[in-house]
Design an enzyme around this catalytic site. Structure first.
Site, mmCIF file in Angstrom:
data_model
loop_
_atom_site.group_PDB
_atom_site.id
_atom_site.type_symbol
_atom_site.label_atom_id
_atom_site.label_comp_id
_atom_site.label_asym_id
_atom_site.label_seq_id
_atom_site.Cartn_x
_atom_site.Cartn_y
_atom_site.Cartn_z
ATOM 1 N N CYS A 116 0.803 -1.221 0.000
ATOM 2 C CA CYS A 116 0.000 0.000 0.000
ATOM 3 C C CYS A 116 0.839 1.277 0.000
ATOM 4 C CB CYS A 116 -0.950 0.004 1.192
ATOM 5 S SG CYS A 116 -2.227 -1.277 1.108
ATOM 6 N N HIS A 256 -3.321 7.359 2.972
ATOM 7 C CA HIS A 256 -3.719 6.071 2.412
ATOM 8 C C HIS A 256 -5.077 5.673 2.985
ATOM 9 C CE1 HIS A 256 -3.844 1.983 1.122
ATOM 10 N NE2 HIS A 256 -3.622 1.484 2.331
ATOM 11 N N ASN A 286 -10.207 0.146 0.062
ATOM 12 C CA ASN A 286 -8.747 0.218 -0.033
ATOM 13 C C ASN A 286 -8.317 -0.296 -1.399
ATOM 14 O OD1 ASN A 286 -5.971 -0.013 0.176
ATOM 15 N ND2 ASN A 286 -5.986 -1.153 2.099
#
Length: 331
Positions: A116, A256, A286
């Site tokens: 990520c 994020h 996500n």
């Protein structure tokens, strides 16, 4: 002569049409909308349903959106970097295929994988190439087809992830705008908490690994949450401190999109008001490497030249970090 910095001069984005809502997930696994929303902030996520299409499809769409909006000539792009945890196929670079398909035939290209944190680390890479003076146009794309590695009978992971892509063009700047500072970290002890067991060189694919579902994402949610909350907040506060930025100096936090509670904890540590925090986790979930550029894509029209942006991310491995960037243009 002013120092040459690397600035973002254009952004693009793409998410698939198919919406996987919490209500639909209620029919697939033992969960419910209230539980998902209260713990993650996610209401829906996008899923790429087109057959025989992977991450490159998403990346190409995001790049084409950027090219159309900015008018940049693909032949002038020097380098295409695709940040992804889900490349189309092993060995062959997804970035090389994307570059060819968008007409960037004069560019060299490769993939970058830091889970990520991939796009965040990619920003550092893109900026370094620009600051070196060797290249003038670097296209950074964050793209992931997370649905390809998710077990939709595992409620700990299937509620979290979605598919999408975002792109950013980096070019030289002599006004002092663009990337100002970075603090990037990694710690290999964390790889046991967020991983895919099989398909790599340690445990190649076999009938047994497929039968035991070892090619899907495994996550120890509590451990990942604990590390992410502390580390994302710490690096964001640190980058502000060493650049003498108070909360009033930060126009936007670009975090994020893993979990709304992690985002809130980071904003609280920085002292940044909620209206300065970019959020779209409720719409996309996500999207791993695509979260940061998709935020820029969604918020582009609200950004003003000279705005101070603090990027923060945390990913498997573990990888994490923060980047301070001054926005370079008005939409």
């Amino acid at each position: 002569m002013k120092k040459q910095t690397a600035a973002i001069t254009a952004v693009g984005g793409y998410v698939p049409d198919f919406v996987l809502s919490n209500k639909v997930l209620e029919t697939m696994v033992d969960t419910n909308d209230e539980w998902i929303t209260s713990r993650t902030g996610i209401k829906e996520r996008r899923i790429l349903k087109k057959e025989n299409e992977g991450t490159s499809y998403l990346a190409i769409k995001a790049a084409e959106d950027l090219i159309k909006k900015s008018g940049v000539d693909p032949l002038e792009i020097d380098f295409v970097l695709v940040a992804t945890a889900t490349p189309d196929i092993p060995v062959a670079s997804t970035a090389a295929y994307v570059a060819s398909q968008i007409g960037a035939v004069n560019a060299f290209s490769y993939d970058l994988q830091a889970a990520c944190s991939s796009f965040l680390f990619g920003m550092s890479t893109a900026a370094s190439y620009i600051e070196s003076g060797r290249y003038k146009k670097v296209l950074l794309i964050g793209a992931d087809k997370m649905s390809s590695i998710i077990d939709y009978t595992d409620r700990t992971t299937c509620i979290i992830f979605g598919d999408g892509a975002g792109a950013a063009l980096f070019e030289p700047n002599e006004e002092g705008l663009g990337l100002q500072d970075e603090y990037l970290r990694s710690d290999g002890v964390g790889r046991q908490f967020l991983k895919i067991d099989a398909g790599g060189s340690i445990l190649p694919a076999s009938e047994e690994t497929i039968k035991n579902k070892r090619h899907f994402v495994y996550q120890d949610g509590k451990s990942v949450f604990k590390f992410a909350v502390s580390n994302m907040a710490d690096v964001s506060a640190l980058i502000m401190e060493r650049n003498n930025l108070g909360h009033e100096d930060v126009q936007w936090l670009v975090p994020h999109q893993a979990n709304k509670r992690i985002i809130d904890a980071t904003a609280n540590r920085m002292g940044v008001d909620r209206d300065k925090v970019m959020i779209n986790i409720h719409r996309y979930g996500n999207t791993t490497s695509a979260t940061l550029p998709l935020l820029l894509f969604d918020y582009e029209k609200q950004l003003k030249k000279g705005d101070n942006l603090i990027f923060a991310a945390f990913g498997g491995g573990f990888t994490w970090g923060s980047i301070y960037l001054k926005w370079a243009y008005n939409s």
